[in-house]
Design a protein around this motif. Sequence first.
Motif: not given
Length: 713
Positions: A488-497
């Motif tokens: 989930y944390a990894f996906v959050r980074e992508r969403l931020k981008e």
Amino acid sequence: MFVREICDPVTQLKGAKAGTLTEKALSQLGVATIGCLLCRYPRGWEDRSRLVPLKDFRTGPVCTIVRVIAHYWFYTGKTRTLKVFIEDATARACLVCYNRAFMEHQLVVGETYLVYGDFTFKYGEIRSSVFTVEPVSGDVDISAVRQMLPGQVLPGQILPIYPLTKDLRMANMRSLVKQALDIYLPIIEDEVPQSIRERYRLLTKAQALQAVHFPQSMKDLEKAKKTIIYEELFYLEVMIGKRAQAKRNNRQTPPQDAETARKTETAAPDLQKMLLDRLPFSLTTGQQEAVAEINKDMDGPYPMARLLQGDVGSGKTLVAFLAALKAVEKGGQAAIMAPTELLAHQHAETAAKLLEPLGVKVAFLTGNIKSKGRNQLLKNLMSGAVDVVIGTHALFSHDVCYRDLRLVVIDEQHRFGVIQRQAIMAKGGSLESGAIPDLLMMSATPIPRTLAITVFGDLDVSVIKGLPPGRQPIITHLARESSEESVYAFVRERLKEGAQAYFVYPLIEEGELDLKDAVSMKERLEKEVFPEYKIALAHSRLDEEEKRRTMEAFRQGGIHILVATSVVEVGVDVPNATCMVIEHAERFGLSAMHQLRGRVGRGTAQSYCFLVYSDNYTEVAKTRLMVMRDHSDGFVIAEQDLKLRGPGQISGIEQSGYIRLGLADPVEHAAILEKARADAFAMLEADPGLLLSDHRCVAEALSRAPPFTDVGV
Ligand code: ADP
Ligand code: MG
């Protein structure tokens, strides 16, 4: 007589008289005639011909000759069980006779027997509880056996194992087949031309039948199998070839009425070129080749029947549109059918964007479009005011009529059954012109070429190799359920981008199974994990309109995370989505996972796929996950899928009616299939009427006892 022609009832045989249990059991198995009995090949063979010394037993049944040295009784609870100690020159072992107290009299101390069984080493001894015994017959040299010469061969000791029912015993079945062979073999005719039989050193049909049921040696059995497998595949291909012949005879005669003439005149001369000029990219080599093949077919005198295979994301939709333009250029109409409303809608939107600027009229038709709009649309299809119509199977409901349907495209064709495909082709055939429309089937669930040929008969196959340029391979990670937080944390980074993500679950709503479901997880992700992002739900129980709006919003970027079930599996194309998280990945099949993963990696940004698995998985599930991690090529994955599931499981094949093959398996015997196809087609090409004496057996077999009747699309 061909073996299938032998209609004498099995009740003529000793042991299968009318009214006996055996006769009833046979009729349950669908075996009423002797011809049918002889075509029920064994499902396995007991190889008792090769003796294995006791000390060399291995997994799987072995055959050995032993002397009985003692009886011993023991109790399990109240039951008295016999244990028989045996030996040969190499070791001692025991036979445990659960529920077989009568073995006391069958296995006499001091005598020699042939034992066929599964042995294991357990409780400090070599033992078997699943075995059969026979007294050693007179023609075996006991003294040689006592020395246990490994590999000694006993002739005639390979016995067939037949599928049975409760009331049908193996010994009965063997005796029936033996009788049938003795009586009927002399009159059985060959079905494969002699020239072919000689070329491959195949047995005659009579020899093959004898040897497949009661082989003299394993080599003999192999020859029989090869003969029968070749024959089955040869006839399959002959039927396919005959169908292709029939289809070629049905030449297309384009209608030449005033409307067509007007359309042909006014139609832009090269719509395909106009579209290509407007695209921001050029076709990949794979796409170009496919389009060239399609154009050639569509310009040719025979109706096209082509399967277009290309991995997820290879750009099949565009190829379909180009084919549609070709049909329109010729003054006709094209219908593009997708398996889900979601996908049909997506195609319709893309088509509107790409084709309408060229002056091509595009329409959208699904079962959901009601009354007024629908009536107008049907009128437009009938009058030819619509050039390209896109929709679900509603495109082919009985009230839909086309003015001049020239091309049918079926996207994700593996989702449709044979009946639906036939209904569609009939639509074209029943038009006033009487011409069969061109057919283009597309699939991202690749089927190995040889299998495609068998399953789809005389379809030609185009393969789009490679993906559009600039695509980066998707990075796939396996993650335990316990480490989902880091996913989930990894996906959050992508969403931020600025990227978007899919989360996929095996269930829509909470159920009896202890699995995560889309509805509850949407809430959890929304409340606890990604409160700052907009999340929406897509699954099959939502209203089509709502699902469509959700997809549209997701495509526009208004929704960041789409929580879904496998509804997003086919076709959906949102290039900005770069993360695919599949939870309970252990529950998904390989082709579903490959399709799901294909939803990302559609743009130029790096994409990721997380396969989150819970501990509760089977060995096969583990293999599937590893295949996904290690492979991205859909063809490789499809091959693995075939291996893990067997060809019968691949969708589309079960319905195709090929399961009546006896020994042949189009996947396993792909090499023989290729040969049989080449031989069958060459024969039909050289001698279409099958008039040569060498081919007469084929002509006769087809007219007197055709092996397959419903081959093809
Ligand atoms: P599939 O073969 O899985 O049906 P699509 O037809 O949905 O794939 O295409 C996937 C994406 O690739 C679409 O966004 C499409 O616009 C894009 N695309 C298709 N052909 C090309 C190409 N030659 N170059 C770049 N992008 C392409
Ligand atoms: Mg597609």
